[in-house]
Design an enzyme around this catalytic site. Structure first.
Site, PDB file in Angstrom:
ATOM      1  N   GLU A 137      -5.509   2.363  16.232  1.00  0.00           N
ATOM      2  CA  GLU A 137      -5.459   3.695  16.838  1.00  0.00           C
ATOM      3  C   GLU A 137      -6.001   4.674  15.798  1.00  0.00           C
ATOM      4  O   GLU A 137      -5.703   4.550  14.604  1.00  0.00           O
ATOM      5  CB  GLU A 137      -4.013   4.072  17.186  1.00  0.00           C
ATOM      6  N   ARG A 190     -13.323  21.061  -0.009  1.00  0.00           N
ATOM      7  CA  ARG A 190     -13.239  22.301   0.780  1.00  0.00           C
ATOM      8  C   ARG A 190     -11.971  23.078   0.459  1.00  0.00           C
ATOM      9  O   ARG A 190     -11.969  24.299   0.392  1.00  0.00           O
ATOM     10  CB  ARG A 190     -13.305  21.970   2.283  1.00  0.00           C
ATOM     11  N   ASN A 226     -19.520   7.387  -3.091  1.00  0.00           N
ATOM     12  CA  ASN A 226     -19.065   8.526  -3.905  1.00  0.00           C
ATOM     13  C   ASN A 226     -19.757   8.617  -5.271  1.00  0.00           C
ATOM     14  O   ASN A 226     -19.677   9.648  -5.942  1.00  0.00           O
ATOM     15  CB  ASN A 226     -17.547   8.495  -4.108  1.00  0.00           C
ATOM     16  N   ARG A 235     -14.117  21.728  -7.543  1.00  0.00           N
ATOM     17  CA  ARG A 235     -13.763  20.636  -6.625  1.00  0.00           C
ATOM     18  C   ARG A 235     -12.668  19.737  -7.185  1.00  0.00           C
ATOM     19  O   ARG A 235     -11.808  19.251  -6.459  1.00  0.00           O
ATOM     20  CB  ARG A 235     -15.006  19.790  -6.318  1.00  0.00           C
ATOM     21  N   ASP A 237      -9.586  13.191   3.198  1.00  0.00           N
ATOM     22  CA  ASP A 237     -10.798  14.001   3.096  1.00  0.00           C
ATOM     23  C   ASP A 237     -10.447  15.493   3.036  1.00  0.00           C
ATOM     24  O   ASP A 237      -9.439  15.917   3.595  1.00  0.00           O
ATOM     25  CB  ASP A 237     -11.670  13.697   4.321  1.00  0.00           C
ATOM     26  N   GLY A 238     -11.320  16.254   2.400  1.00  0.00           N
ATOM     27  CA  GLY A 238     -11.181  17.709   2.417  1.00  0.00           C
ATOM     28  C   GLY A 238     -10.742  18.320   1.097  1.00  0.00           C
ATOM     29  O   GLY A 238     -10.489  19.529   1.030  1.00  0.00           O
ATOM     30  N   SER A 290     -15.273   5.722  -2.511  1.00  0.00           N
ATOM     31  CA  SER A 290     -16.154   4.852  -1.726  1.00  0.00           C
ATOM     32  C   SER A 290     -17.382   4.474  -2.546  1.00  0.00           C
ATOM     33  O   SER A 290     -17.705   5.135  -3.542  1.00  0.00           O
ATOM     34  CB  SER A 290     -16.600   5.573  -0.448  1.00  0.00           C
TER      35      SER A 290
HETATM   36  C1  FPP Z   1     -12.735  13.228  -0.156  1.00  0.00           C
HETATM   37  O1  FPP Z   1     -12.671  14.628  -0.211  1.00  0.00           O
HETATM   38  C2  FPP Z   1     -11.871  12.686  -1.162  1.00  0.00           C
HETATM   39  C3  FPP Z   1     -12.244  11.840  -2.150  1.00  0.00           C
HETATM   40  C4  FPP Z   1     -13.616  11.339  -2.317  1.00  0.00           C
HETATM   41  C5  FPP Z   1     -11.296  11.397  -3.150  1.00  0.00           C
HETATM   42  C6  FPP Z   1      -9.935  11.135  -2.632  1.00  0.00           C
HETATM   43  C7  FPP Z   1      -9.016  11.046  -3.761  1.00  0.00           C
HETATM   44  C8  FPP Z   1      -7.798  11.591  -3.780  1.00  0.00           C
HETATM   45  C9  FPP Z   1      -7.185  12.274  -2.642  1.00  0.00           C
HETATM   46  C10 FPP Z   1      -6.932  11.445  -4.948  1.00  0.00           C
HETATM   47  C11 FPP Z   1      -6.736   9.987  -5.176  1.00  0.00           C
HETATM   48  C12 FPP Z   1      -5.549   9.728  -5.865  1.00  0.00           C
HETATM   49  C13 FPP Z   1      -5.266   8.551  -6.422  1.00  0.00           C
HETATM   50  C14 FPP Z   1      -3.911   8.323  -6.839  1.00  0.00           C
HETATM   51  C15 FPP Z   1      -6.266   7.483  -6.630  1.00  0.00           C
HETATM   52  P1  FPP Z   1     -13.997  15.432  -0.493  1.00  0.00           P
HETATM   53  O2  FPP Z   1     -14.106  15.652  -1.935  1.00  0.00           O
HETATM   54  O3  FPP Z   1     -15.169  14.694   0.110  1.00  0.00           O
HETATM   55  O4  FPP Z   1     -13.745  16.755   0.260  1.00  0.00           O
HETATM   56  P2  FPP Z   1     -14.837  17.678   0.960  1.00  0.00           P
HETATM   57  O5  FPP Z   1     -15.379  16.874   2.122  1.00  0.00           O
HETATM   58  O6  FPP Z   1     -14.054  18.856   1.389  1.00  0.00           O
HETATM   59  O7  FPP Z   1     -15.884  17.986  -0.052  1.00  0.00           O
END
Ligand code: FPP
Length: 255
Positions: free
Chosen positions: A222, A39, A83, A48, A35-36, A80
């Protein structure tokens, strides 16, 4: 030098801790909520998707490290079921990432004996994404090293609803007796049926919740939360999570 982020015990990132990792007590299965990204990008005045791109680069490093540490399974929450609510442009970009990642990483994953798997509802995601993932699953299926399990269009409650439906059908067809249903039978109907439950859950970015992720499977895991944003997450942070895990006493409800 890593930053100290918070004095909360579970969110404390300690750059001075060099305790060696006990190779006998590495978590079998680590699940990560990455996550993150948004941000991280915002802090830099970037769109983003720049955060997601950087997040993908972190995935490369952590997968390699996890495999070398000898994990049995690493599960990454890549997308998810919730998303889809994001702007179309962001969803489209997120759907390109598995494809991009696997195009560049598949040879390395093969070299490292990593086996790629995926859990989630694949029939709702674009064909190019499914094709890329299925190619990787197929080409690594004989590997017996770490399982890299992508949660893609995954939601835990949906998974449970589907499990209950399948179990009900089997009861209805006479394949399963109601009195024989136990915890193992429920696990057998989940998307993780061939995987051990996670021992350690890591969530980055300071959010302290499970967000519909592996709710059944995390029953005894954990939990480790860090304020570090996923694109800033390093191998050192991963080691820190494992050190914290190794210091904890798992009691499974006992004493
Ligand atoms: C949440 O951060 C992240 C996601 C919804 C996507 C996660 C995906 C990756 C890290 C890359 C995946 C890579 C592969 C190889 C499949 P956010 O966008 O919700 O962050 P925020 O809460 O700061 O807005």
């Amino acid at each position: 030098m890593l930053k100290r982020f918070s004095t909360r015990k579970d969110k404390y990132t300690d750059d001075t801790d060099v305790t060696p990792i006990d190779p006998e007590n590495v978590p079998n299965h680590v699940a990560i909520i990455m996550d993150g990204n948004g941000r991280w990008a915002k802090q830099r005045g970037l769109p983003r998707i720049a955060g997601h791109r950087e997040g993908m680069n972190v995935v490369r490093k952590i997968v390699r490290q996890a495999s070398r540490l000898g994990l049995h399974t690493l599960t990454l929450y890549a997308f998810s079921t919730e998303n889809w609510k994001r702007p179309k442009m962001e969803v489209d970009f997120l759907m390109k990432l598995p494809d991009r990642f696997l195009q560049s990483e598949l040879p390395t994953l093969k070299e490292e004996n990593v086996r790629v798997q995926v859990m989630g509802t694949l029939n709702e995601i674009p064909k190019h994404t499914v094709d890329a993932v299925q190619k990787a699953v197929e080409e690594t299926k004989e590997n017996d090293g770490m399982i890299l399990n992508f949660a893609l269009n995954y939601g835990s409650r949906f998974e449970m609803v589907e499990a209950i439906k399948s179990l009900y059908e089997d009861v209805d067809a006479g394949n399963v007796k109601v009195e024989d249903i136990d915890e193992n039978s429920i696990s057998d109907y989940l998307m993780t049926k061939d995987l051990p439950d996670p021992d350690l859950l890591v969530r980055t970015s300071g959010e302290v919740r499970l967000s519909n992720f592996m709710l059944w499977q995390l029953a005894y895991a954990e939990l480790w939360f860090t304020d570090v944003l996923w694109p800033d997450f390093t191998e050192e942070h991963f080691l820190e999570a494992i050190r914290v895990y190794q210091r904890r006493t798992r009691r499974y409800g006992g004493v």
